[in-house]
Write a protein that holds these residues in place. Sequence first.
Motif, PDB file in Angstrom:
ATOM      1  N   SER A 157      -4.335   5.074  -5.160  1.00 26.22           N
ATOM      2  CA  SER A 157      -4.207   5.759  -3.897  1.00 26.22           C
ATOM      3  C   SER A 157      -2.394   5.095  -3.533  1.00 26.22           C
ATOM      4  N   HIS A 158      -1.778   5.580  -2.284  1.00 26.90           N
ATOM      5  CA  HIS A 158      -0.718   5.163  -1.818  1.00 26.90           C
ATOM      6  C   HIS A 158      -0.535   5.645  -0.332  1.00 26.90           C
ATOM      7  N   ARG A 203       2.305  -8.231  -4.845  1.00 26.73           N
ATOM      8  CA  ARG A 203       1.375  -7.985  -5.720  1.00 26.73           C
ATOM      9  C   ARG A 203       0.075  -8.977  -5.510  1.00 26.73           C
ATOM     10  N   GLU A 204      -0.844  -8.609  -5.060  1.00 28.12           N
ATOM     11  CA  GLU A 204      -2.297  -9.230  -4.724  1.00 28.12           C
ATOM     12  C   GLU A 204      -3.438  -8.725  -5.206  1.00 28.12           C
ATOM     13  N   VAL A 205      -4.570  -9.437  -5.223  1.00 26.08           N
ATOM     14  CA  VAL A 205      -5.744  -8.555  -5.724  1.00 26.08           C
ATOM     15  C   VAL A 205      -6.550  -8.752  -4.329  1.00 26.08           C
ATOM     16  N   VAL A 245      -3.072  -4.779  -4.925  1.00 28.25           N
ATOM     17  CA  VAL A 245      -2.626  -4.133  -3.792  1.00 28.25           C
ATOM     18  C   VAL A 245      -0.791  -4.411  -3.988  1.00 28.25           C
ATOM     19  N   LEU A 246      -0.351  -3.368  -4.172  1.00 26.23           N
ATOM     20  CA  LEU A 246       1.416  -3.572  -4.293  1.00 26.23           C
ATOM     21  C   LEU A 246       2.039  -2.929  -3.112  1.00 26.23           C
ATOM     22  N   THR A 247       2.732  -4.020  -2.247  1.00 27.18           N
ATOM     23  CA  THR A 247       3.149  -3.522  -1.160  1.00 27.18           C
ATOM     24  C   THR A 247       4.815  -3.776  -1.357  1.00 27.18           C
ATOM     25  N   VAL A 279       2.278   1.042   0.621  1.00 26.97           N
ATOM     26  CA  VAL A 279       1.236   0.132  -0.119  1.00 26.97           C
ATOM     27  C   VAL A 279       0.398   1.039  -0.932  1.00 26.97           C
ATOM     28  N   ARG A 280       0.563   0.590  -2.292  1.00 26.98           N
ATOM     29  CA  ARG A 280      -0.107   1.126  -3.468  1.00 26.98           C
ATOM     30  C   ARG A 280      -1.459   0.633  -3.834  1.00 26.98           C
TER      31      ARG A 280
END
Length: 157
Positions: A37-38, A130-132, A139-141, A150-151
Amino acid sequence: NAEYGDFQHYYITNNLREIMSDSIPHLKLAGEWTSHSHTNLEALLQKMGVPFLVRKAAPHARITQELQFDGEKMIIINIGLRRNENSVTLNGTEFEMEMFQQMFVGKAKVENGGVHIFGKLGKMSLTISREVNDQGQMVLTTKADDVECVRIFNPKS
């Protein structure tokens, strides 16, 4: 047997992620991730000067990101509308990479189990984190000046 090989790759990748992440938290990011999602993706791409047709197609594309770690480098392989590969030095050393036909100049650091990249894309400020999360998703912000996207990516199975 290809089916067994795929399962074996998935099992090893995800178990290594768990084992290694206890001692080196950002290694939770290692492996293949599929877009889920994004939010605000089209606005971000517009801010970054991405062509109209690409902006319209991007939200519907099923993107895979593969993240690899090699010493003090993170290798990012994007597979989607097009395939590209970039290498980012994680020790704070300045690096350059091409993004959407513009040059990005930045630095990266590992902090709180995530990888955070910050710098300039042309004249605009750009940050990529990038975080988990607790659900095991990446989570790629990405923030370009004042536009944030936010993806969410799930581990590829």
